[in-house]
Design an enzyme around this catalytic site. Structure first.
Site, PDB file in Angstrom:
ATOM      1  CB  SER A  79     -25.202 -55.717 -65.183  1.00  0.00           C
ATOM      2  OG  SER A  79     -26.378 -55.355 -65.878  1.00  0.00           O
TER       3      SER A  79
ATOM      4  CD  GLU B 299     -25.049 -53.516 -82.363  1.00  0.00           C
ATOM      5  OE1 GLU B 299     -25.897 -53.714 -81.497  1.00  0.00           O
ATOM      6  OE2 GLU B 299     -24.287 -54.379 -82.810  1.00  0.00           O
TER       7      GLU B 299
ATOM      8  CE  LYS C 264     -35.467 -52.624 -82.900  1.00  0.00           C
ATOM      9  NZ  LYS C 264     -34.270 -53.429 -83.257  1.00  0.00           N
TER      10      LYS C 264
ATOM     11  CB  THR D 176     -33.872 -52.388 -79.212  1.00  0.00           C
ATOM     12  OG1 THR D 176     -33.152 -52.550 -80.414  1.00  0.00           O
ATOM     13  CG2 THR D 176     -35.125 -53.244 -79.232  1.00  0.00           C
TER      14      THR D 176
ATOM     15  CB  THR E 238     -34.251 -57.517 -83.645  1.00  0.00           C
ATOM     16  OG1 THR E 238     -33.858 -58.376 -82.602  1.00  0.00           O
ATOM     17  CG2 THR E 238     -35.515 -58.041 -84.281  1.00  0.00           C
TER      18      THR E 238
ATOM     19  CG  ASN F  98     -22.333 -55.911 -80.046  1.00  0.00           C
ATOM     20  OD1 ASN F  98     -23.493 -56.021 -79.667  1.00  0.00           O
ATOM     21  ND2 ASN F  98     -22.000 -55.339 -81.185  1.00  0.00           N
TER      22      ASN F  98
END
EC number: 2.3.1.35
Lengths: 411, 411
Positions: free
Chosen positions: B411, B283, B185, B159, B196, B406
């Site tokens: 949007s 992240e 992942k 992702t 995830t 995050n």
């Protein structure tokens, strides 16, 4: 560095803090770490003052926490000494000796036993407290103590707090009007500091230590223990409640006595106000979060769920980004280990129900939700749909400001 | 958006992924959410393949997690279908029906029971999975499945991962050489997604489902369950292990059989490599943290302490700022509720002992510590000094990048 931080957008002005019979406060510059600001606070309490306290549950508490826990044994207090700039944590024997020396200094001035002196320190950890600077400053400070010293004290205990914090209440016990008044400091950080929450509350009510301890334990459970800035618990957290007895109310011996109902309500409300002032000054805060959980299997379970949501980095960053990201709320409920059922779960934000019975509410009106997320105080309500357990928690968003404050390289 | 993220500075190149007998993989563009990249992955397993799985402990799991838990009952697998871009979480009855439809589609192609098809989804939550897009794409995808499809599969399940993740091992069971190979992942987020973690591992060893389940449970305990990016547990975490039996090793019926010793070591090492690849793509990551705890009262207690340190926002921001802030490590140990004693605690960073026996080591040499903190992989060792419990955990720093990813407004 502390002074360089802009004042929190959620700050509140300091309320008027009238005298409270039996308490004299003052603050001075002892030069412990900061320059050009007060960093040493002292209070004297009238003879007969009782004391209750709650402390950090850290297994690595600071030396002043150890000191106060021991000094609590007989429930009596005559003095309080607080310094900012050095937390006296992880300082070994030298830390213990510093507490002994400063308690003895204050006891000599006040004319009481050292065990009637309460100590708190906040600031850098792992550096020996320069207790001689405190010894030198105390006599001059003691000479200035005043019933009007509350605001000075609220300022003198700040570290990287961006505004001073205090609250005041009146209540009746029987026919007697009593006052409850407190000051607090919140999470502040200058590397290598760690956040420290300190609060000191006094009342002129005449109440035994066992009674105020019970009231404090209960009130903290629904105020200070329901707030979180970043889930990291300080080694120095401390909340002390002093009762000077100067109001002259009739004797009360039990915390559940009916004549204490109004006092209890006022104390609870004051503790919550102080706790929320700490959130309003959370590091990097731009928005508060108020989490309400209903329908959990117990109040404790509801509390754990509310705190999991308030502590979730993904919920906190979503709030910072003004994103009504109910999916992250569902995630936080799901991860925390408490009984929950996806298919009975509901989530509302700003009063609009967004997700219900295991799926998003079809075509819910996003307009009021978007407007709510742009505000300063974000309401997230979660119904677990299993039983009647309820809880509330308060937190703040996670922003670049938090990273700036805590990720700065130590010089 | 995913493609706009720079590749993690801690990325690793994809290793060569040779064929593994009994497994054919492929990937295609189903247009579920992303454009111009693969987002649908399928695998076919040889008849007789056994399966083991571990799943998120979330109380609000996604529909594919429910599906796989049920499909595990007989320990047999013939196919795997994974989509990126939509997690099929909190989608109610429509989510359940989507899993049924796609399992039936794959079963028809492979010629097996729907209960032998395993499903995983990752991406947006709260939106109904467009399962017809998957139904339409599957026949063409099935026609392309190949023993050489592993790398395509590693890319197709991404992702906001910034690099594809895979690992491979060989081991001997008795006289037979077997292969173990897996893809994973990690945490990625595009509002309103949630992180995830998915991993799929296959071996050509012939092993009953009960044996691979026991091996997997044990291996996960010391790999995937010891990593954390941000303490938030996904609703979709899933790790599946398939054993195709094509290597033709002699029958093994117990997970603790001595002839499985080498296989177990290889599997553990592969699981840890995959888990650490997830951390390397955390992240906003700029540095990894490896926490080692010794001297705790039990291994479980050591694990809880290590995870508390790895999850502490204050430790994570200190690492981001290259600050050897041992005080925050002490704080995190102290807060986590596990037995610890300030006065027996030691903390080392990068091999240099900084704090010992309740106080800082006087005049410790900061030079190697400062150099270590400037590196990419930060070693924090904590000795509790109470007993013999040990554990390791791996995490990453908390940076502006995490907030950027995050906290972006949806949007």
């Amino acid at each position: 560095m502390a002074n360089a931080l802009p004042v929190s957008p959620l700050s509140r002005p300091l309320p008027e803090l009238p005298p409270l019979a039996g308490v004299r406060f003052g603050a001075t510059e002892a030069g412990i770490r900061y320059r050009g600001r007060t960093d040493l606070v002292m209070a004297e309490f009238a003879p007969g003052t009782t004391v209750a306290g709650v402390y950090t549950r850290s297994k690595c508490p600071g030396a002043p926490v150890d000191w106060c826990r021991a000094a609590m044994a007989d429930g009596r207090a005559r003095a309080l000494v607080v310094n900012a700039g050095n937390a006296n944590v992880f300082t070994g024997r030298a830390g213990f000796e510093a507490t002994q020396a400063n308690a003895a200094d204050a006891a000599r001035l006040v004319g009481c036993a050292a065990s009637e002196v309460f100590l708190a320190s906040t600031g850098v950890i792992g550096e020996v407290l320069p207790y001689r600077k405190i010894s030198v400053a105390l006599p001059g400070l003691y000479a200035t103590l005043s019933e009007h010293g509350w605001a000075d004290a609220a300022r003198g205990i700040m570290t990287t707090d961006t505004f001073p914090k205090a609250a005041t209440r009146v209540a009746r016990i029987g026919a007697t009007t009593v006052r409850i008044q407190g000051i607090a400091k919140g999470s502040g950080m200058i590397a290598p500091d760690m956040a420290t929450m300190l609060a000191f509350v006094a009342t002129d009510a005449k109440l035994p230590a066992s009674v105020i301890q019970a009231l404090l334990d209960d009130g903290v459970r629904r105020s200070f223990n329901c707030i979180t800035v970043d889930s990291d618990t300080s080694t120095s957290d401390m909340l002390l409640l002093f009762a000077t007895g100067q109001a002259g109310n009739a004797e009360v011996t039990r915390a559940d006595a009916p004549e204490l109902a109004e006092f209890r309500t006022a104390l609870d409300s004051l503790l919550l106000e102080l706790a929320l002032l700490v959130i309003r000054d959370g590091e990097g805060v731009t928005k508060m979060m108020h989490i309400t959980v209903t329908g959990a299997v117990s109040d404790q379970s509801a509390h754990n769920i509310a705190m999991a949501v308030a502590n979730s980095p993904l919920v906190k960053t979503a709030v910072a980004g003004e994103d009504a990201n109910w999916g992250r709320v569902v995630m936080a409920v799901g991860k925390c280990g408490e009984p929950a059922n996806r298919d009975t779960l509901s989530v509302s934000i700003g009063g609009t129900c967004i997700a219900q019975n295991g799926t998003v509410v079809p075509d819910y009106d996003e307009t009021p939700v978007v407007a709510h997320m742009r505000g300063r105080e974000i309401e997230i309500a979660i119904d677990i749909g299993l039983a009647n357990g309820t809880a509330q928690a308060w937190g703040c968003d996670l922003t670049h400001g938090y990273i700036n404050i805590n990720g700065a390289y130590r010089s």
